[in-house]
Design a protein around this motif. Structure first.
Motif, PDB file in Angstrom:
ATOM      1  N   ARG A 222       0.842  -1.206   0.000  1.00 23.68           N
ATOM      2  CA  ARG A 222       0.000   0.000   0.000  1.00 23.68           C
ATOM      3  C   ARG A 222       0.873   1.250   0.000  1.00 23.68           C
ATOM      4  O   ARG A 222       0.561   2.248  -0.669  1.00 23.68           O
ATOM      5  CB  ARG A 222      -0.903  -0.017   1.233  1.00 23.68           C
ATOM      6  N   ALA A 223       1.971   1.194   0.745  1.00 20.88           N
ATOM      7  CA  ALA A 223       2.886   2.336   0.806  1.00 20.88           C
ATOM      8  C   ALA A 223       3.416   2.675  -0.582  1.00 20.88           C
ATOM      9  O   ALA A 223       3.443   3.847  -0.987  1.00 20.88           O
ATOM     10  CB  ALA A 223       4.044   2.029   1.759  1.00 20.88           C
ATOM     11  N   GLU A 224       3.826   1.655  -1.319  1.00 17.34           N
ATOM     12  CA  GLU A 224       4.377   1.879  -2.660  1.00 17.34           C
ATOM     13  C   GLU A 224       3.300   2.370  -3.628  1.00 17.34           C
ATOM     14  O   GLU A 224       3.551   3.251  -4.458  1.00 17.34           O
ATOM     15  CB  GLU A 224       5.008   0.588  -3.190  1.00 17.34           C
ATOM     16  N   THR A 225       2.099   1.797  -3.504  1.00 16.93           N
ATOM     17  CA  THR A 225       0.995   2.204  -4.388  1.00 16.93           C
ATOM     18  C   THR A 225       0.679   3.686  -4.216  1.00 16.93           C
ATOM     19  O   THR A 225       0.566   4.434  -5.200  1.00 16.93           O
ATOM     20  CB  THR A 225      -0.269   1.373  -4.088  1.00 16.93           C
ATOM     21  N   GLU A 226       0.529   4.115  -2.961  1.00 20.49           N
ATOM     22  CA  GLU A 226       0.176   5.515  -2.708  1.00 20.49           C
ATOM     23  C   GLU A 226       1.328   6.454  -3.044  1.00 20.49           C
ATOM     24  O   GLU A 226       1.118   7.557  -3.546  1.00 20.49           O
ATOM     25  CB  GLU A 226      -0.264   5.696  -1.251  1.00 20.49           C
ATOM     26  N   LYS A 227       2.546   6.008  -2.770  1.00 17.59           N
ATOM     27  CA  LYS A 227       3.711   6.844  -3.101  1.00 17.59           C
ATOM     28  C   LYS A 227       3.790   7.079  -4.606  1.00 17.59           C
ATOM     29  O   LYS A 227       3.950   8.221  -5.062  1.00 17.59           O
ATOM     30  CB  LYS A 227       4.998   6.170  -2.624  1.00 17.59           C
ATOM     31  N   ASN A 228       3.679   6.005  -5.372  1.00 13.28           N
ATOM     32  CA  ASN A 228       3.779   6.125  -6.830  1.00 13.28           C
ATOM     33  C   ASN A 228       2.651   6.984  -7.398  1.00 13.28           C
ATOM     34  O   ASN A 228       2.865   7.785  -8.316  1.00 13.28           O
ATOM     35  CB  ASN A 228       3.761   4.734  -7.471  1.00 13.28           C
ATOM     36  N   PRO A 260      -9.509  19.321  -0.719  1.00  7.89           N
ATOM     37  CA  PRO A 260     -10.847  19.349  -0.114  1.00  7.89           C
ATOM     38  C   PRO A 260     -11.605  18.028  -0.200  1.00  7.89           C
ATOM     39  O   PRO A 260     -12.391  17.703   0.682  1.00  7.89           O
ATOM     40  CB  PRO A 260     -11.572  20.435  -0.925  1.00  7.89           C
ATOM     41  N   ALA A 261     -11.383  17.256  -1.263  1.00  5.93           N
ATOM     42  CA  ALA A 261     -12.109  15.990  -1.415  1.00  5.93           C
ATOM     43  C   ALA A 261     -11.549  14.897  -0.522  1.00  5.93           C
ATOM     44  O   ALA A 261     -12.187  13.873  -0.313  1.00  5.93           O
ATOM     45  CB  ALA A 261     -12.071  15.529  -2.873  1.00  5.93           C
ATOM     46  N   GLN A 262     -10.332  15.103  -0.014  1.00  5.43           N
ATOM     47  CA  GLN A 262      -9.682  14.127   0.867  1.00  5.43           C
ATOM     48  C   GLN A 262      -9.552  12.751   0.216  1.00  5.43           C
ATOM     49  O   GLN A 262      -9.780  11.720   0.851  1.00  5.43           O
ATOM     50  CB  GLN A 262     -10.426  14.039   2.199  1.00  5.43           C
ATOM     51  N   PHE A 263      -9.190  12.743  -1.065  1.00  3.81           N
ATOM     52  CA  PHE A 263      -8.920  11.491  -1.772  1.00  3.81           C
ATOM     53  C   PHE A 263      -7.475  11.081  -1.524  1.00  3.81           C
ATOM     54  O   PHE A 263      -6.575  11.921  -1.567  1.00  3.81           O
ATOM     55  CB  PHE A 263      -9.099  11.673  -3.286  1.00  3.81           C
ATOM     56  N   LEU A 264      -7.252   9.794  -1.292  1.00  4.61           N
ATOM     57  CA  LEU A 264      -5.885   9.293  -1.297  1.00  4.61           C
ATOM     58  C   LEU A 264      -5.370   9.350  -2.732  1.00  4.61           C
ATOM     59  O   LEU A 264      -6.162   9.335  -3.680  1.00  4.61           O
ATOM     60  CB  LEU A 264      -5.840   7.867  -0.762  1.00  4.61           C
ATOM     61  N   PRO A 265      -4.061   9.423  -2.927  1.00  5.55           N
ATOM     62  CA  PRO A 265      -3.515   9.564  -4.279  1.00  5.55           C
ATOM     63  C   PRO A 265      -4.030   8.522  -5.274  1.00  5.55           C
ATOM     64  O   PRO A 265      -4.383   8.860  -6.408  1.00  5.55           O
ATOM     65  CB  PRO A 265      -2.004   9.425  -4.056  1.00  5.55           C
ATOM     66  N   SER A 266      -4.086   7.261  -4.861  1.00  3.61           N
ATOM     67  CA  SER A 266      -4.542   6.215  -5.785  1.00  3.61           C
ATOM     68  C   SER A 266      -6.007   6.419  -6.169  1.00  3.61           C
ATOM     69  O   SER A 266      -6.406   6.141  -7.303  1.00  3.61           O
ATOM     70  CB  SER A 266      -4.346   4.829  -5.166  1.00  3.61           C
TER      71      SER A 266
END
Length: 350
Positions: A222-228, A260-266
């Motif tokens: 998950r860390a790599e997914t969100e980082k990328n 504002p939408a508070q979406f995670l990067p992925s």
């Protein structure tokens, strides 16, 4: 809300109890494992001649061999059972973390609920004071202020704290909602509640509050997914990853949510193409109020909000917070109920 918090507290206690039982089971098997290994080791030190001479008869000799074989079988079973228990503990610990995260959000929802009630009372008291308590004048003033931006401002305190003015919330909320076919009040309500939950909006760093957080929780994938995903978004926008602010790591779970939408990067990447199509902004920017509102609206449509009825909006709210429109968890039910209540209050002033 207090009942929901109490229920979640009970669930946390039960989960902790299960983990304790599993850990006791592992301890028991560890002790048994040590005994079996000791027996096997001691038998391995004896040669065949010694074993035969130590037994008075062949039947005793074969009985000894059966005992060794049984010990080896028990060792195999014990090892398998320990692996199963460790797997169960891993699952239970993950569920416990989820419940603690839910508890954190429920407490924040309780704060939001109290603030909303206090705000509504303050607004009504102010109107009554202005009309000297006369019911007729009160009703006239209420009717007159249906589109009063000040009333909207009282309903979206958390959005305002995070840099979205009442005028912008109304403008972009209506623009995005009408474009995708959902109720503007419902969209604004979602974003207000999200802003209240994400009290740490824009105060975190992607490395510390997102990437390293997931690593600490043992979620390297998950860390790599969100980082990328984060670096891809930043790269397209030409921003500096180390100066861009994301949500800070909360007491439970990780930060890293954008704008504002508070979406995670992925999640943002999953809606990026649709937002670009609807706004004409390519690439869209999660820190842009217009783009963020459009992304949230798109996600709500996917969850079922286009029906514009209670069932559809409840499902959409549940999907927004959990990813599952049929979620039955306490946090999902409480969140959906609060969003719909907030939408009613906002719609009265749109």
């Amino acid at each position: 809300m207090s009942l929901a918090i109490n229920q979640t507290a009970l669930e946390i206690g039960e989960a902790e109890g299960k983990i304790g039982q599993l850990e006791n089971g592992i301890s028991t098997h560890k002790n048994a494992l040590a005994r079996y290994l000791k027996i096997i080791y001691e038998n391995d030190q004896k040669n065949l001649t010694e074993v035969i001479l130590n037994n008075d008869s062949l039947s005793a000799f074969f009985s000894d061999l059966d005992g060794i074989r049984t010990t080896q079988d028990k060792l195999t079973v014990s090892v398998s059972e320990m692996k199963r228990l460790k797997s169960d503990i891993s699952v239970q610990k993950e569920e416990l973390e989820d419940k603690k995260f839910d508890m954190e959000r429920l407490k924040k929802l309780q704060e939001i609920e109290k603030r909303t009630v206090d705000g509504n009372k303050k607004q009504k008291d102010g109107v009554l004071k202005e009309t000297n308590g006369k019911e007729t004048k009160f009703q006239e003033l209420v009717k007159k202020s249906q589109k009063d931006i000040a009333a909207i401002r009282d309903q979206i305190g958390y959005l305002i704290q995070n840099g979205v003015s009442a005028e912008e919330a109304v403008k972009y909320g209506q623009l995005a909602a009408i474009r995708v076919g959902i109720r503007p009040a419902f969209l604004i309500a979602i974003l207000e509640i999200e802003s209240g939950l994400g009290r740490n909006v824009g105060t975190g760093n992607w490395m510390d509050d997102m990437y390293n957080c997931y690593l600490r929780l043992g979620k390297s994938s998950r860390a790599e997914t969100e980082k990328n995903a984060f670096l891809a978004i930043i790269g397209k926008l030409g921003l500096n990853a180390d100066t861009v602010k994301v949500s800070r790591e909360p007491n439970y779970g990780c930060g890293g949510a954008l704008g504002p939408a508070q979406f995670l990067p992925s999640t943002w990447l999953a809606y990026e193409e649709e937002v670009a199509r609807l706004t004409g902004h390519n690439p869209p920017n999660p820190w842009s109020i217009e783009d963020a509102f459009m992304a949230s609206a798109s996600k709500l449509v996917k969850g079922g909000a286009a029906s514009k009825d209670k069932a559809g909006e409840t499902a959409a709210a549940k999907a927004y917070i959990s990813g599952n429109p049929k979620c039955t968890k306490t946090i999902c039910n409480s969140y959906a109920r609060m969003v719909l209540q907030k939408a009613v209050a906002i719609e009265q002033n749109l």
